[in-house]
Enzyme design. Structure first.
Site, PDB file in Angstrom:
ATOM      1  N   HIS A 305      29.135  41.763  54.357  1.00 35.27           N
ATOM      2  CA  HIS A 305      29.043  41.524  52.913  1.00 35.27           C
ATOM      3  C   HIS A 305      29.666  42.711  52.185  1.00 35.27           C
ATOM      4  O   HIS A 305      29.511  43.859  52.605  1.00 35.27           O
ATOM      5  CB  HIS A 305      27.568  41.383  52.511  1.00 35.27           C
ATOM      6  CG  HIS A 305      27.348  41.265  51.035  1.00 35.27           C
ATOM      7  ND1 HIS A 305      26.746  42.260  50.287  1.00 35.27           N
ATOM      8  CD2 HIS A 305      27.642  40.271  50.163  1.00 35.27           C
ATOM      9  CE1 HIS A 305      26.672  41.869  49.026  1.00 35.27           C
ATOM     10  NE2 HIS A 305      27.211  40.673  48.917  1.00 35.27           N
ATOM     11  N   ASN A 306      30.413  42.424  51.092  1.00 37.87           N
ATOM     12  CA  ASN A 306      31.074  43.509  50.345  1.00 37.87           C
ATOM     13  C   ASN A 306      31.765  44.480  51.310  1.00 37.87           C
ATOM     14  O   ASN A 306      31.577  45.692  51.245  1.00 37.87           O
ATOM     15  CB  ASN A 306      30.057  44.267  49.482  1.00 37.87           C
ATOM     16  CG  ASN A 306      29.596  43.474  48.277  1.00 37.87           C
ATOM     17  OD1 ASN A 306      30.153  42.419  47.969  1.00 37.87           O
ATOM     18  ND2 ASN A 306      28.571  43.951  47.598  1.00 37.87           N
ATOM     19  N   GLU A 335      34.443  40.017  53.662  1.00 34.63           N
ATOM     20  CA  GLU A 335      34.456  39.564  52.266  1.00 34.63           C
ATOM     21  C   GLU A 335      35.461  40.364  51.453  1.00 34.63           C
ATOM     22  O   GLU A 335      35.568  41.582  51.604  1.00 34.63           O
ATOM     23  CB  GLU A 335      33.062  39.709  51.654  1.00 34.63           C
ATOM     24  CG  GLU A 335      32.993  39.142  50.240  1.00 34.63           C
ATOM     25  CD  GLU A 335      31.617  39.300  49.605  1.00 34.63           C
ATOM     26  OE1 GLU A 335      31.339  38.578  48.638  1.00 34.63           O
ATOM     27  OE2 GLU A 335      30.837  40.150  50.069  1.00 34.63           O
ATOM     28  N   ASP A 337      36.504  40.724  47.417  1.00 29.33           N
ATOM     29  CA  ASP A 337      36.302  40.420  45.997  1.00 29.33           C
ATOM     30  C   ASP A 337      37.597  40.742  45.245  1.00 29.33           C
ATOM     31  O   ASP A 337      37.983  41.915  45.142  1.00 29.33           O
ATOM     32  CB  ASP A 337      35.165  41.269  45.419  1.00 29.33           C
ATOM     33  CG  ASP A 337      33.791  40.710  45.779  1.00 29.33           C
ATOM     34  OD1 ASP A 337      33.737  39.835  46.659  1.00 29.33           O
ATOM     35  OD2 ASP A 337      32.792  41.169  45.205  1.00 29.33           O
ATOM     36  N   HIS A 350      34.024  45.976  43.508  1.00 31.41           N
ATOM     37  CA  HIS A 350      32.816  45.261  43.084  1.00 31.41           C
ATOM     38  C   HIS A 350      32.864  45.153  41.569  1.00 31.41           C
ATOM     39  O   HIS A 350      32.662  46.132  40.860  1.00 31.41           O
ATOM     40  CB  HIS A 350      31.569  46.021  43.547  1.00 31.41           C
ATOM     41  CG  HIS A 350      30.347  45.166  43.609  1.00 31.41           C
ATOM     42  ND1 HIS A 350      29.220  45.418  42.878  1.00 31.41           N
ATOM     43  CD2 HIS A 350      30.086  44.030  44.318  1.00 31.41           C
ATOM     44  CE1 HIS A 350      28.306  44.492  43.144  1.00 31.41           C
ATOM     45  NE2 HIS A 350      28.810  43.642  44.009  1.00 31.41           N
ATOM     46  N   GLU A 384      36.195  36.017  47.255  1.00 25.42           N
ATOM     47  CA  GLU A 384      35.505  35.874  45.975  1.00 25.42           C
ATOM     48  C   GLU A 384      36.578  36.044  44.914  1.00 25.42           C
ATOM     49  O   GLU A 384      36.978  37.165  44.579  1.00 25.42           O
ATOM     50  CB  GLU A 384      34.397  36.929  45.849  1.00 25.42           C
ATOM     51  CG  GLU A 384      33.171  36.637  46.699  1.00 25.42           C
ATOM     52  CD  GLU A 384      32.471  35.351  46.287  1.00 25.42           C
ATOM     53  OE1 GLU A 384      32.371  35.089  45.078  1.00 25.42           O
ATOM     54  OE2 GLU A 384      32.052  34.603  47.179  1.00 25.42           O
TER      55      GLU A 384
END
Length: 752
Positions: A305-306, A335, A337, A350, A384
């Site tokens: 995650h992230n 992931e 973003d 983020h 994302e």
């Protein structure tokens, strides 16, 4: 005392240059480029360097802590200084665990080459050492540390200091007795060989000797028949043959005379018990042993995650190094973003925080380089997407051009799938998870299409987790995002869709559709409709991720989600702790390929399995786990304060279905981290063995404050082998802290 490393490299020109020392620039940023004197120390296992301009402050690192040496501009810092330093003068040291990399610049290309090739040779040699050589190297390291005046000898005062350093509080009179017994030259000091004798007396394993004598016919050696008896009766190796016993003697017995007589001495017995074959972890599970031809949704998939973050989610640094480290750790779902960046180039960070920003194309380049170094099975890039249509087109171009043939752009057989392909079908492929216009069945010609009510999975879940007003929720749902066709077309088997409930999934869900759920939503479904969740996960992929309140990048316990078959249980890989220990424990088997086949009851479309009621399952077969914690060996110090000794205890934790969650611990041993003896037996009932993980934790007992962590080891219950076994402990970062270990005896029995 000559170390094994040094003996192997006598005459090596690169090492001679390294031992002479060199001025290297230690580069931390564009503004921090300081010259420091680096030198390989006499043991050929440690690099020392001046750590401040005063030359009075020195630091060092062990070669065994270096995982890799990268040449040229292979770090973000060195890439940013590409115009200032030639690539042939630059190199990066990558350390194990979560220790930051070290970027160095030599004054000449020749100097850089000597350090690169010299360090690589030392690392390769360290990794190829057998257990005896590693132990000899460890003894040598202690000798060098204890020999304060560097005269090649140790007086009794130095020996006493050594005992404190080695985490043992020995009676001074007893220590003096051992010292005099080892001092054959009667010089009131120990030379190198005498130190070895002293060490062997110091480390005598009385519990191993007693076990050895129990099975030895004459109390002096194990014959082939004696060893067969031990392997059959204690290790429960039912198919043990005479040939296998002879092979173990050949492999682990240090005495040539004993080998010729087909016998094993107590030293050979100890070497065997400390080897991978004497480990608690089933050696057959180290390689690729599972069926890899089942649909993707039938596997647990190691997921991050992230992934771009190195620290917290508010102001921590973003780095491509985080992707490299996750992929090298076996992660198969990363992931990304994505946000609009300057100069038309998408960036990764983020959103709406102070985390630093990195280029999307650099992230994809790092994935392309490291995706298949550890595992050949597919990597999923979870997008994302917060970008404008224009920058989405740039993203699509980067994905296609950088990933090339490894990027999956169509179904594997050219047909509309009735089920997901297998990891075997997708070997060497990178899949994109994200929004998609229509489905695989549709022939969509529009260049763009509005996706009404469709927002980022995580944005939506984060919004719903808040105490939003009805008006705010309506505003959120009215959001529209534009998706460009080029990016949409790259999504094949992992189309992100809003989760509308299990009934809708059963009636209209497609195998290539998947949903992302926050940990709180997932827990609600587990509690309310656990069996339906299991059935859903037998057909489609589900991704779970940490809730938005975890701004410190902490993790939730992944076990609850695995219990219902969630495949992509995403964790913050950058954060050490119990949760990442469990993740490592689950995925360290099956050749660490990042895919673990789920138990059969989690793969059946009509499964009636409920984690809260395992006894109702057709496959219910509970077992009893009996663990005798015998002893510990060379536990590391926690408090570096001089004279401090640990008071160790062992806690055994079971993770699995709710009925299996339990913890038990031994008493603590006062002032002995060197060779504590517990001899305590702990019993557990395991209701669902296929899902259980067992975590061994060693802590330093403290009556006034929280116990300090010393080491741990986590493995699946089904990978445990019975008998007398060593557990080689890992640090908080998940790296080996050899020779620290636990010695245990394991028995597993069926419960009627």
């Amino acid at each position: 005392m000559e170390s094994p490393q040094k003996l192997r490299f006598q005459g090596n020109e690169n090492l001679q240059r390294m031992m002479a020392g060199a001025m290297l620039r230690k580069v931390k940023s564009r503004s921090s480029k300081k010259q420091r004197h680096f030198k390989l120390l006499e043991d050929c296992a440690t690099v020392g360097y001046q750590s401040s301009w005063t030359r009075k402050s020195n630091s060092s690192f062990s070669v065994c802590d270096v995982e890799a040496v990268r040449e040229g501009h292979q770090s973000e810092v060195l890439q940013s200084l590409a115009n200032e330093f030639a690539p042939e003068c630059c190199f990066t040291l990558v350390f194990r665990g979560r220790q930051g990399n070290l970027d160095l610049v030599a004054e000449t290309a020749e100097e850089a080459a000597s350090w690169v090739h010299g360090l690589r040779a030392l690392i390769e040699n360290m990794e190829s050492m057998d257990n005896r050589e590693k132990l000899d190297q460890w003894i040598c390291d202690w000798f060098v540390k204890a020999d304060k005046n560097k005269d090649g000898r140790m007086n009794f005062k130095e020996v006493r200091q050594l005992l404190k350093m080695m985490n043992i509080d020995m009676n001074e009179q007893h220590a003096l007795l051992l010292f005099k017994a080892a001092d054959k030259s009667q010089s009131d000091s120990l030379e190198a060989e005498e130190f070895v004798v002293f060490y062997k007396m110091l480390t005598e394993r009385k519990e191993i000797l007693a076990l050895f004598q129990e099975y030895s016919s004459d109390g002096k050696k194990l014959s082939v028949c004696d060893l067969e008896d031990f392997l059959r009766d204690e290790q429960l190796e039912g198919d043990t043959s005479q040939q296998h016993a002879i092979e173990l003697i050949e492999r682990y017995e240090p005495s040539e005379m004993a080998k010729k007589g087909q016998a094993m001495s107590v030293d050979g017995f100890l070497m065997y018990l400390c080897s991978p074959e004497g480990s608690i972890f089933n050696t057959e599970h180290r390689g690729l042993y599972q069926d890899m031809s089942q649909p993707l949704c039938h596997y647990f998939i190691s997921s991050s995650h992230n992934t771009y973050l190195l620290e917290d989610q508010l102001k921590g640094p973003s780095s491509v190094e985080a992707y490299i480290q996750a992929l090298k750790r076996g992660c198969r779902c990363v992931e990304v973003d994505c946000w609009d960046g300057p100069n038309g180039e998408p960036i990764v960070y983020h959103g709406y925080t102070l985390t630093s920003k990195i280029l999307f194309k650099d992230v994809i380049a790092s994935v392309a380089s490291y995706a298949f170094k550890v595992s050949e099975y597919p990597v999923i890039i979870s997008l994302e997407n917060h970008c404008s249509v224009e920058q989405q087109e740039v993203m699509a171009k980067h994905l296609s051009s950088i990933l090339g043939d490894s990027l999956l752009k169509s179904t594997v057989d050219g047909r509309v799938p009735t089920e997901l392909p297998s990891p075997e079908d997708l070997k060497g492929k990178i899949l994109i998870k994200g929004k998609k216009i229509g489905g695989i069945e549709d022939n969509v010609d529009a260049a763009q299409e509005s996706l009404a009510g469709e927002v980022s999975d995580e944005d939506e879940a984060a919004e719903m987790d808040k105490d939003s007003s009805p008006a705010e929720e309506t505003k959120q749902k009215d959001k529209k995002s534009k998706l460009c066709k080029e990016l949409s077309d790259l999504v094949v088997y992992c189309k992100s869709v809003h989760f509308g409930g299990f009934q809708k999934s059963r009636e209209t869900g497609k195998p290539y559709e998947m949903s992302s759920l926050s940990e709180s939503k997932a827990r609600k479904y587990i509690k309310d409709t656990g069996t339906e969740f299991v059935q859903h996960n037998s057909r489609q992929l589900t991704r779970v991720y940490p809730g938005g309140i975890r701004t410190d990048s902490s993790n939730y316990c992944p076990q609850d989600m695995w219990n219902v078959g969630c495949q992509i249980v995403a964790l913050n890989f950058q954060t050490a702790g119990t949760e990442m220990d469990l993740n490592d424990g689950l995925f360290n088997r099956n050749n660490s390929c990042g895919y673990i086949l789920k138990p059969e009851f989690l793969r059946q479309y009509d499964s009636a399995f409920d984690p809260d009621k395992p006894q109702d399952s057709r496959s219910y077969a509970p077992q009893r786990l009996i663990i005798k914690v015998v002893s510990g060996q060379q536990l590391p110090k926690v408090n570096k304060k001089e004279g401090s000794i640990v008071d160790p205890l062992v806690r055994i934790e079971i993770y699995g279905v709710p009925q299996d969650q339990s913890k038990q611990e031994t008493k603590h041993i006062d002032n002995n981290g060197f060779n504590p003896i517990w001899d305590e037996t702990l019993l557990f009932t395991i209701h669902t063995p296929e899902l259980a993980l067992v975590r061994f934790v060693v802590e330093d007992h403290d009556t006034a404050t929280k116990n300090d962590f010393i080491g741990q080891y986590t493995l699946p219950f089904t990978s445990i082998v019975q008998g007398y076994r060593h557990i080689h402990l890992l640090s908080k970062d998940g790296t080996c802290i050899a020779p620290s270990s636990l010695f245990v005896h394991i028995r597993i029995t069926d419960l009627a």
